[in-house]
Design an enzyme around this catalytic site. Sequence first.
Site, PDB file in Angstrom:
ATOM      1  N   LYS A  36       0.806  -1.220   0.000  1.00 29.38           N
ATOM      2  CA  LYS A  36       0.000   0.000   0.000  1.00 29.38           C
ATOM      3  C   LYS A  36       0.838   1.269   0.000  1.00 29.38           C
ATOM      4  O   LYS A  36       0.437   2.294  -0.551  1.00 29.38           O
ATOM      5  CB  LYS A  36      -0.975  -0.021   1.181  1.00 29.38           C
ATOM      6  CG  LYS A  36      -2.089  -1.045   1.032  1.00 29.38           C
ATOM      7  CD  LYS A  36      -3.066  -0.967   2.188  1.00 29.38           C
ATOM      8  CE  LYS A  36      -4.265  -1.877   1.960  1.00 29.38           C
ATOM      9  NZ  LYS A  36      -3.921  -3.295   1.846  1.00 29.38           N
TER      10      LYS A  36
ATOM     11  N   LYS B  27      -2.480   1.319   9.315  1.00 32.81           N
ATOM     12  CA  LYS B  27      -2.771   0.252   8.356  1.00 32.81           C
ATOM     13  C   LYS B  27      -1.533  -0.598   8.090  1.00 32.81           C
ATOM     14  O   LYS B  27      -0.403  -0.100   8.108  1.00 32.81           O
ATOM     15  CB  LYS B  27      -3.252   0.841   7.021  1.00 32.81           C
ATOM     16  CG  LYS B  27      -4.626   1.479   7.076  1.00 32.81           C
ATOM     17  CD  LYS B  27      -5.089   1.838   5.672  1.00 32.81           C
ATOM     18  CE  LYS B  27      -6.532   2.266   5.646  1.00 32.81           C
ATOM     19  NZ  LYS B  27      -6.997   2.516   4.251  1.00 32.81           N
TER      20      LYS B  27
ATOM     21  N   LYS C 176      -4.785   9.862   7.416  1.00 28.92           N
ATOM     22  CA  LYS C 176      -5.888  10.596   8.021  1.00 28.92           C
ATOM     23  C   LYS C 176      -7.199   9.846   7.813  1.00 28.92           C
ATOM     24  O   LYS C 176      -7.448   9.307   6.731  1.00 28.92           O
ATOM     25  CB  LYS C 176      -5.987  11.986   7.384  1.00 28.92           C
ATOM     26  CG  LYS C 176      -7.107  12.865   7.911  1.00 28.92           C
ATOM     27  CD  LYS C 176      -6.814  13.373   9.300  1.00 28.92           C
ATOM     28  CE  LYS C 176      -7.880  14.358   9.781  1.00 28.92           C
ATOM     29  NZ  LYS C 176      -7.669  14.744  11.196  1.00 28.92           N
TER      30      LYS C 176
ATOM     31  N   HIS D 106     -17.036   4.735  -0.127  1.00 36.24           N
ATOM     32  CA  HIS D 106     -16.021   3.886  -0.746  1.00 36.24           C
ATOM     33  C   HIS D 106     -16.421   3.708  -2.215  1.00 36.24           C
ATOM     34  O   HIS D 106     -17.384   3.013  -2.524  1.00 36.24           O
ATOM     35  CB  HIS D 106     -15.970   2.530  -0.037  1.00 36.24           C
ATOM     36  CG  HIS D 106     -14.857   1.643  -0.493  1.00 36.24           C
ATOM     37  ND1 HIS D 106     -14.029   0.992   0.380  1.00 36.24           N
ATOM     38  CD2 HIS D 106     -14.426   1.290  -1.725  1.00 36.24           C
ATOM     39  CE1 HIS D 106     -13.148   0.271  -0.289  1.00 36.24           C
ATOM     40  NE2 HIS D 106     -13.375   0.446  -1.574  1.00 36.24           N
TER      41      HIS D 106
ATOM     42  N   GLU E 147      -9.375   1.618  -5.761  1.00 35.00           N
ATOM     43  CA  GLU E 147     -10.307   1.973  -4.702  1.00 35.00           C
ATOM     44  C   GLU E 147      -9.997   3.378  -4.186  1.00 35.00           C
ATOM     45  O   GLU E 147      -8.840   3.750  -4.011  1.00 35.00           O
ATOM     46  CB  GLU E 147     -10.242   0.943  -3.582  1.00 35.00           C
ATOM     47  CG  GLU E 147     -10.570  -0.467  -4.064  1.00 35.00           C
ATOM     48  CD  GLU E 147     -10.907  -1.423  -2.947  1.00 35.00           C
ATOM     49  OE1 GLU E 147     -10.716  -1.069  -1.766  1.00 35.00           O
ATOM     50  OE2 GLU E 147     -11.380  -2.532  -3.257  1.00 35.00           O
TER      51      GLU E 147
ATOM     52  N   ARG F 161      -6.684  -7.848  -9.582  1.00 32.22           N
ATOM     53  CA  ARG F 161      -7.425  -9.086  -9.866  1.00 32.22           C
ATOM     54  C   ARG F 161      -8.856  -8.725 -10.237  1.00 32.22           C
ATOM     55  O   ARG F 161      -9.257  -7.569 -10.163  1.00 32.22           O
ATOM     56  CB  ARG F 161      -7.448  -9.966  -8.612  1.00 32.22           C
ATOM     57  CG  ARG F 161      -7.948  -9.189  -7.368  1.00 32.22           C
ATOM     58  CD  ARG F 161      -8.216 -10.063  -6.191  1.00 32.22           C
ATOM     59  NE  ARG F 161      -8.407  -9.303  -4.960  1.00 32.22           N
ATOM     60  CZ  ARG F 161      -9.520  -8.678  -4.608  1.00 32.22           C
ATOM     61  NH1 ARG F 161     -10.575  -8.708  -5.398  1.00 32.22           N
ATOM     62  NH2 ARG F 161      -9.598  -8.019  -3.463  1.00 32.22           N
TER      63      ARG F 161
ATOM     64  N   ARG G 239     -24.357  -9.724  -1.572  1.00 30.52           N
ATOM     65  CA  ARG G 239     -23.573 -10.918  -1.280  1.00 30.52           C
ATOM     66  C   ARG G 239     -24.384 -11.819  -0.339  1.00 30.52           C
ATOM     67  O   ARG G 239     -24.702 -11.430   0.790  1.00 30.52           O
ATOM     68  CB  ARG G 239     -22.241 -10.561  -0.634  1.00 30.52           C
ATOM     69  CG  ARG G 239     -21.368  -9.677  -1.516  1.00 30.52           C
ATOM     70  CD  ARG G 239     -19.950  -9.606  -0.976  1.00 30.52           C
ATOM     71  NE  ARG G 239     -19.162  -8.621  -1.709  1.00 30.52           N
ATOM     72  CZ  ARG G 239     -17.841  -8.500  -1.607  1.00 30.52           C
ATOM     73  NH1 ARG G 239     -17.171  -9.312  -0.818  1.00 30.52           N
ATOM     74  NH2 ARG G 239     -17.196  -7.577  -2.295  1.00 30.52           N
TER      75      ARG G 239
END
Length: 455
Positions: free
Chosen positions: A117, A159, A202, A209, A275, A293, A339
Amino acid sequence: MAISKLLIANRGEIAVRIVRAARDLGIKTVQAHSLADAESLAVRLADEAVEIGPPQAAKSYLKAEAILEAAMATGADAVHPGYGFLAENADFADAVTAAGLIFCGPSGEVIRTLGDKVAARQVAEAAGIPTVPGSAGRIDDLAEARRLVEDIGFPVMIKAAAGGGGRGIRVVEDQADFERYLPQAAAEAQAAFGDGGLYIEKLIAEARHIEVQVLGDGRRAVHCFERECSLQRRRQKVWEEAPAVTLPAATRERLCASAVALAEHVGYSGAGTLEFLYDETSDSFYFIEMNTRIQVEHPVTEFITGIDLLREMLLIAGGQPLRLRQEDVVMRGHAIECRINAEDPAKDFMPFPGLVEGLTLPGGPGVRFDSLLYPGYAIPPFYDSLLGKLIVWDEDRERALSRLRGALGELEVKGVKTTKPLHRALAADEAVRAARFHTKFLERWLEDKTSVLTE
């Protein structure tokens, strides 16, 4: 070189989806499977099947050597990794290529760059794409981390640099939490990914999203518009839509163009997803990561564009240049995906494997159900609980929601608990119907809704 025989190194609904896409192109398929999946739908549909190990994923679907041996033994000339397992493992991609086989995805080098990332953030910045304020690279010591959070202010997110699936993440509201959570996040990242590297960014409160689907051939890329993926539980997506109806047209254009710019900057080949976090109050978007992917939620993009993403992925892997120009990609209507998991939403989403005693699938125009199910199938307890995805399309979002409610009413899986009640409640919820939600919405909503989440 066109693909003639494809080994599928995955399971479940995505394996079924790949079998069907390959069959449409006249490509023979080999389904690699664990002992637990010997009776799976993908095994039944593939031209051949080969067992690669016991039920445990670490001894089968995550065992690169066994997958490569299966490919060579069956005469496959290509490997499709699906999503999850080894799909974003750069060493696996390199090993497939080194064995003289085609890897259906980007190169190991690209996966390695975008899978970290921190490195992906640096690539995005080099391509001129906005990123969330945070560390320029990995955080090496606590003193450095303290200085950074003083500059950007709380709340922040810690993260895992090599993370995914919501693991190795801590939301930090103040200095005391920061001191406590930093070593916890490092330990969790090390245990989950074999890499304890962290970075800090932050926290964008109540962000949406939004992700952008791209296709590339290593030289040129196009986008297939965006998806709205804000309805999440424990950072796992539950419900996805395309397009994002709250996104202004000018912002959509900038967002999608930035995704293409990054894909071309790294020479991306295959299907991938970028994203972003979208701050509706300031109409600002920030790149967070790229999934190298096919995505679980790819069908909503297929519905609104009419593009078979798996077909394009296989053609590109087989050496064909990207067939699409950007002007060929036209958006029409609205699609929603739910889902359907083998979980009991009334009992904190407890996994519920078992025997499918009966199955009724919804149908009609604009309805699709991608699944691994058939009557009599015994759902194994070893893997992800996803059973299938109910996807609907109609001319606009209101009509799509109406079609979704009808399709959910038709869907019946006897013998196991599923998340169908969650989706029926969401589809009827006033805020969801008005598209008033963000990444924290669902978890707050669930605090008051447990009583309605029963079959």
